[in-house]
Design an enzyme around this catalytic site. Structure first.
Site, PDB file in Angstrom:
ATOM      1  CE  LYS A 288       0.234   1.529  -4.510  1.00 41.48           C
ATOM      2  NZ  LYS A 288      -0.041   1.000  -6.173  1.00 41.48           N
ATOM      3  NE  ARG A 362      -0.169   5.010 -16.078  1.00 45.15           N
ATOM      4  CZ  ARG A 362      -1.070   3.880 -16.293  1.00 45.15           C
ATOM      5  NH1 ARG A 362      -1.918   3.876 -17.191  1.00 45.15           N
ATOM      6  NH2 ARG A 362      -0.723   2.724 -15.621  1.00 45.15           N
TER       7      ARG A 362
END
Length: 514
Positions: A288, A362
């Site tokens: 990130k 996910r």
């Protein structure tokens, strides 16, 4: 936790730190005294609204004004909290308005030992809303304040001004009325678990990691009669949980899959709840950017919500079987971390090409969804801080709902609205699925950038068992609040979706859904 009592005491006779009343914004922006405050207004010779206007109050939503109590009151202060615009003739305030007002008042009374709430209590539903709001507002997280314990021991005589309001007394309540009693007991049980979820989200990642989270689930589960099973890294390896293992393999803290079960002998339905539990998300190798890491301890908010909802179901003795699945992992970059381009074999047997290691939620949810599907529940709901795209679409206070059944999606939206949690139904356009085609695996974990929040939901649907009703809640926006406190919402973890999940379980138990 803050105590909650129903009382028939008159406001003047209650010995507390403050009496809370409500005012609304009337014509020309002038405050109007709201039901519940009649006795207080009378003590001001019917001029409470005029006094408040003189002090600059308008009755605007969340506005808090303190003034000296009238002569003869045993409480020294009256606190007036604004409800916003007065309703039209024949209309009433909704529960969420009262919930937020009570929360604002409770926050303003931090450090006080007790307060009487003289708000509208003409129904058990109002009592429930006010109780929930006041208890939700009476929260603080001080575990990591330096010297807090030593200061408390040395300063026992002094009030801690940051401590939550000690007791909420609902004036005009009906202690002997079964409906009122049930409403307040439910509020106490529910809010206690929302606070648990908030605490878990607020704990830093050096203390909350997959194993420590699983250990908490084991201890709390034992306390509340839940069946708890924990799969460690060896179990996950032997079981073929490639998603959980792939996400967690870059961390010194290995992953866990936790199964918690509330069962009831009279239950006719089973609800499975699956929570994303990334205890820290660096993005992995797809690191990130600066400024996006500082709050990533909150990436386990979905698992915290599921955990709290299952415990609440047990506390309330709901006649529905509720199974919670906590998919716990820490997503870190290291020499052993999953790389972009790697292929993972999931628990379902499908292979996934990992194009972005920051699309990790996910992957852990996919394994848990497949495992939950094996038990053939009547419905599955997964909860996750899944995509920044959902925040771009819906903002910081609203979670998105996707589902493989339109009626079920609508029902969850209605349930969320009923309990005061902002949500919005989102579509699942099948054409976006093609963007996840992979040249080397069954599917990739990334698709089109536009509509990427919807793409994530479509990916998850691929791992839900056939003929099982399923919904996905993306709580990325409301799970962690970084702005100024408002209503009953504090800075930090919010416990988003706990109230929705519990109410959903109640409606299924009542035979109204699924």
């Amino acid at each position: 936790m803050t105590a909650l009592t129903l009382s028939t005491s008159a406001p003047a006779a209650l010995r507390s730190d403050a009496i809370v009343v409500a005012v609304a914004k009337g014509a020309k922006g002038r405050p109007v005294v709201v039901a519940g405050a009649e006795a207080v207004d009378k003590a001001y010779d019917g001029k409470l609204a005029a006094v408040l206007e003189t002090l600059g109050a308008s009755g605007g939503e969340g506005e808090v004004t303190k003034l000296p109590a009238p002569s003869g009151f045993k409480s020294p202060v009256v606190l007036a909290v604004g409800l916003g615009d007065a309703p039209e003739k024949g209309e009433t305030f909704d529960g969420e308005t009262l919930r937020r007002a009570a929360g604002s008042a409770a926050r303003a009374l931090a450090g006080a030992e007790s307060a009487g709430f003289a708000l509208p209590l003409d129904s058990a539903e109002y009592a429930a809303a006010i109780a929930e709001g006041a208890l939700l507002g009476a929260y603080s997280f001080t575990t990591y304040r330096a010297g807090a314990a030593q200061k408390a021991a040395a300063d026992q005589e002094k009030k801690d001004k940051s401590a939550p309001l000690g007791e909420v007394v609902l004036l005009g309540g009906k202690p002997k009325d079964k409906a009122y009693k049930a409403a307040t007991e439910r509020a106490t049980a529910l809010v206690g678990e929302v606070h648990r979820a908030r605490d878990l989200v607020n704990i830093p990642s050096n203390d909350l990691f997959p194993k420590s989270f699983a250990d908490i689930a084991l201890a709390v589960g034992k306390e509340h009669g839940l069946k708890v099973e924990v799969l460690d890294e060896q179990d996950l390896r032997e079981g073929g949980y490639g998603g959980l293992l792939g996400v967690g393999q870059g961390s010194a803290n290995p992953p866990r899959l936790v199964r918690l079960v509330h069962s009831h002998p009279k239950a006719k339905k089973t609800l499975a709840l699956v929570g994303k539990g990334i205890t820290y998300d660096s993005g992995g190798i797809t690191l990130k950017p600066a400024g996006h890491n500082e709050t990533m301890k909150c990436d386990m908010s979905g698992a915290a919500a599921v955990f709290a909802a299952v415990v609440t179901a047990a506390k309330l003795g709901l006649e529905v079987n509720v199974t919670g699945w906590l998919a716990l992992a820490e997503n870190m970059p290291s020499g052993s971390a999953t790389r972009p381009g790697d292929v993972l074999r999931m628990y379902s047997g499908k292979t996934v090409e990992v194009l972005n290691t920051d699309a990790e939620g996910r992957l852990v949810l996919a394994d848990a969804l497949t495992r939950a599907s094996e038990e053939k529940p009547d419905a599955i709901v997964d909860v996750a801080t899944l995509t920044g795209a959902m925040m771009l679409a819906l903002g910081n206070r609203t979670f998105g709902i996707m589902a493989n059944d339109d009626a079920f999606r609508t029902s969850i939206h209605e349930v969320a609205e009923e309990v005061g949690e902002q949500s919005w139904p989102m579509p699942m356009p099948r054409e976006l699925l093609k963007a996840m085609d992979s040249t080397v695996a069954d599917i990739s974990n990334m698709g089109e950038r536009m509509g990427s929040g919807l793409v994530a939901g479509l990916f998850l649907q691929e791992f839900v068992g056939e003929d099982i009703t399923w919904a996905h809640l993306d709580i990325a926006g409301p799970a962690f609040h970084e702005g100024a406190p408002y209503g009953y919402t504090h800075k930090g973890g919010t416990g988003s979706s706990v109230r929705t999940l519990v109410r959903l379980a109640e409606r299924i138990a009542a035979g109204e859904l699924v």
